[in-house]
Design a protein around this motif. Structure first.
Motif, PDB file in Angstrom:
ATOM      1  N   CYS A  90       0.814  -1.227   0.000  1.00  0.00           N
ATOM      2  CA  CYS A  90       0.000   0.000   0.000  1.00  0.00           C
ATOM      3  C   CYS A  90       0.839   1.265   0.000  1.00  0.00           C
ATOM      4  O   CYS A  90       0.392   2.314  -0.420  1.00  0.00           O
ATOM      5  N   GLY A  91       2.063   1.166   0.527  1.00  0.00           N
ATOM      6  CA  GLY A  91       2.926   2.348   0.566  1.00  0.00           C
ATOM      7  C   GLY A  91       2.674   3.262   1.757  1.00  0.00           C
ATOM      8  O   GLY A  91       3.390   4.257   1.925  1.00  0.00           O
ATOM      9  N   ASN A  92       1.682   2.948   2.595  1.00  0.00           N
ATOM     10  CA  ASN A  92       1.328   3.871   3.686  1.00  0.00           C
ATOM     11  C   ASN A  92       1.389   3.278   5.087  1.00  0.00           C
ATOM     12  O   ASN A  92       1.327   4.019   6.059  1.00  0.00           O
ATOM     13  N   CYS A  93       1.458   1.957   5.215  1.00  0.00           N
ATOM     14  CA  CYS A  93       1.371   1.355   6.560  1.00  0.00           C
ATOM     15  C   CYS A  93       2.754   1.368   7.229  1.00  0.00           C
ATOM     16  O   CYS A  93       3.734   1.789   6.636  1.00  0.00           O
ATOM     17  N   CYS A  96       5.413  -0.700   5.270  1.00  0.00           N
ATOM     18  CA  CYS A  96       5.736  -0.018   3.999  1.00  0.00           C
ATOM     19  C   CYS A  96       6.617   1.198   4.264  1.00  0.00           C
ATOM     20  O   CYS A  96       7.599   1.427   3.566  1.00  0.00           O
ATOM     21  N   CYS A 104       3.596  -5.631   4.014  1.00  0.00           N
ATOM     22  CA  CYS A 104       2.508  -4.641   4.004  1.00  0.00           C
ATOM     23  C   CYS A 104       1.277  -5.184   4.732  1.00  0.00           C
ATOM     24  O   CYS A 104       0.867  -6.319   4.517  1.00  0.00           O
ATOM     25  N   GLU A 105       0.702  -4.357   5.573  1.00  0.00           N
ATOM     26  CA  GLU A 105      -0.442  -4.803   6.390  1.00  0.00           C
ATOM     27  C   GLU A 105      -1.792  -4.530   5.738  1.00  0.00           C
ATOM     28  O   GLU A 105      -2.836  -4.850   6.303  1.00  0.00           O
ATOM     29  N   ASN A 106      -1.779  -3.907   4.568  1.00  0.00           N
ATOM     30  CA  ASN A 106      -3.061  -3.537   3.950  1.00  0.00           C
ATOM     31  C   ASN A 106      -3.355  -4.247   2.644  1.00  0.00           C
ATOM     32  O   ASN A 106      -4.367  -3.960   2.004  1.00  0.00           O
TER      33      ASN A 106
END
Ligand code: NAD
Ligand code: ZN
Ligand code: ZN
Length: 389
Positions: A90-93, A96, A104-106
């Motif tokens: 996701c690039g945001n968690c 990431c 990645c957790e999303n």
């Protein structure tokens, strides 16, 4: 479209399936121009990884042309040529942001399945079982790429597919395998497995400054490529005692770091092979860790074991005494591909490495089933197959 589908153990077929569609705002659709079969796909082909379903589209090494983008993908345009990393991120968690994209957790909607088996889930991955998200893979004419604003790397003009395709997986994976060894210059590194991942681990160990690189396998064609990649020595584990040979090479000390680029389907001459195969068949043990056991035994005191070979579940006879008493360190992981793509692209551009040397065969997508058999059985000196839809 046409896509390479899993129909059961050793049963791959190129089927007609519905074209992928944009489902989320950050999706893109890529028309695949090149895709490859990975050693990780062989674990699926041979039925060692649970939660595949009949008809699942495999493939996680692919590149191509962007033909559609969702409204929130601002960095890509139709017509861009991209190579796509196999972990979906996701690039945001938290992971990431820390550069641990394969955690990645999303991105794994089926995380609960992986949690049951492993306690926690890694990221979603293309074409790699329902436990890893059930995403359709890239051994197809088209593929949906989630979080397309994060993963795909635009390919500069003039670079052929064969030179950049492996940025999707095996080049970064081999590099991470070498990086996890903490090479500072002058080390002896032993690499178990001279498949494409081992070959890139060898090439990367050389780039990072290792002095002596020992390649361990049993196939002559793979040794030839290992030497081309920068190996200084080879050991055929069927003909030689790997431990004794490594000790003779290192004055009895052992290699500074050992890379396992074999994973769950490792092979060994002798009776242990039958024991582990039987245990695997009875589902008492899910993985066959010969190379890993040997790497631990051979590694010097205080050295590092770097595991990029894929394991699915449980192993038996882990040499914990050797590992603990000798202060070894083990590092492992599905590759955090996103981190390595750009720096490795730059190394390719500077001429420091040409990843296309691992390719032995080009085929059309329609020949994928034959390709799986060939790569699995190492027929015709096969080291890596690139498929063109
Ligand atoms: P591959 O099957 O082509 O290569 C494996 C090699 O290991 C073969 O050449 C085989 O002869 C050799 N081997 C088997 N038993 C051995 C032993 N006891 N000692 C030494 N060598 C032995 O596969 P590949 O594409 O090179 O992939 C290698 C591994 O890396 C696989 O487990 C794959 O799943 C894994 N992988 C991991 C990642 C990651 O992100 N960590 C990414 C890609 C692939
Ligand atoms: Zn792979
Ligand atoms: Zn994330």
């Amino acid at each position: 479209m046409r896509a390479t589908c899993w129909h059961g153990k050793k049963d791959m077929r190129v089927d007609r399936v519905p074209d992928p569609k944009i489902l989320n705002r950050r999706d893109a659709i890529v028309r695949v121009t090149s895709t490859a079969i990975c050693g990780s796909d062989l674990h699926l082909y041979n039925g060692f990884v649970p939660t595949l379903k009949r008809g699942d589209i495999l493939g996680h090494e692919f590149m191509g042309e962007v033909v559609e983008v969702g409204p929130d993908v601002n960095n890509l345009a139709i017509g861009d040529r991209v190579v796509v990393p196999f972990p979906i991120a996701c690039g945001n968690c938290g992971p990431c942001n820390a550069g641990a994209f394969s955690l990645c957790e999303n991105s794994n909607p089926n995380a609960w399945m992986a949690e049951k088996l492993m306690g926690h889930s890694p990221s979603g991955m293309f074409g790699y079982t329902h436990m890893m998200g059930g995403f359709a893979g890239g051994q197809a004419e088209y593929v949906r790429v989630p979080f397309a604003d994060v993963g795909p790397l635009k390919v500069p003009e003039g670079m052929p597919d064969d030179q950049v395709l492996f940025l999707s997986d095996i080049l970064p994976t081999g590099y991470m395998g070498a990086e996890m060894c903490g090479i500072e210059g002058g080390e002896t590194i032993a690499v178990w497995g001279c498949g494409p991942v081992g070959l890139f681990a060898i090439a990367s160990a050389k780039l990072l400054g290792a002095e002596r690189i020992v390649a361990i396998d049993r196939f002559p064609a793979r040794f030839a490529k290992a030497l081309q990649a920068g190996a200084t020595d080879t050991i055929n584990y069927e003909d030689e005692n790997v431990y004794d040979t490594l000790m003779a090479m290192t004055g009895g000390i052992g290699p500074d770091a050992c890379i396992d680029a074999v994973g769950t389907e490792s092979h060994t001459p002798g009776p242990l092979y039958a024991v582990d195969r039987v245990k695997q068949a009875l589902m008492i043990e899910s993985d066959r860790p010969f190379a890993l056991r040997q790497a631990i035994r051979c590694c010097r005191n205080g050295g590092t074991i770097s595991v990029v070979g894929v394991y699915g579940g449980l192993i038996d006879m882990f040499p914990m005494g050797s590992f603990m008493n000798r202060s070894l360190t083990m590092r492992a992981g599905q590759c955090h591909v996103h981190c390595y793509m750009r720096p490795l692209l730059e190394r390719i551009q500077r001429g420091e490495i040409d990843p296309s040397f691992v390719i032995s065969h080009h085929m059309t997508l329609d020949e994928a089933a034959r390709g799986y058999g060939m790569f699995n059985d190492k027929e015709d000196s096969c080291t890596k197959i690139v498929l063109t839809p």
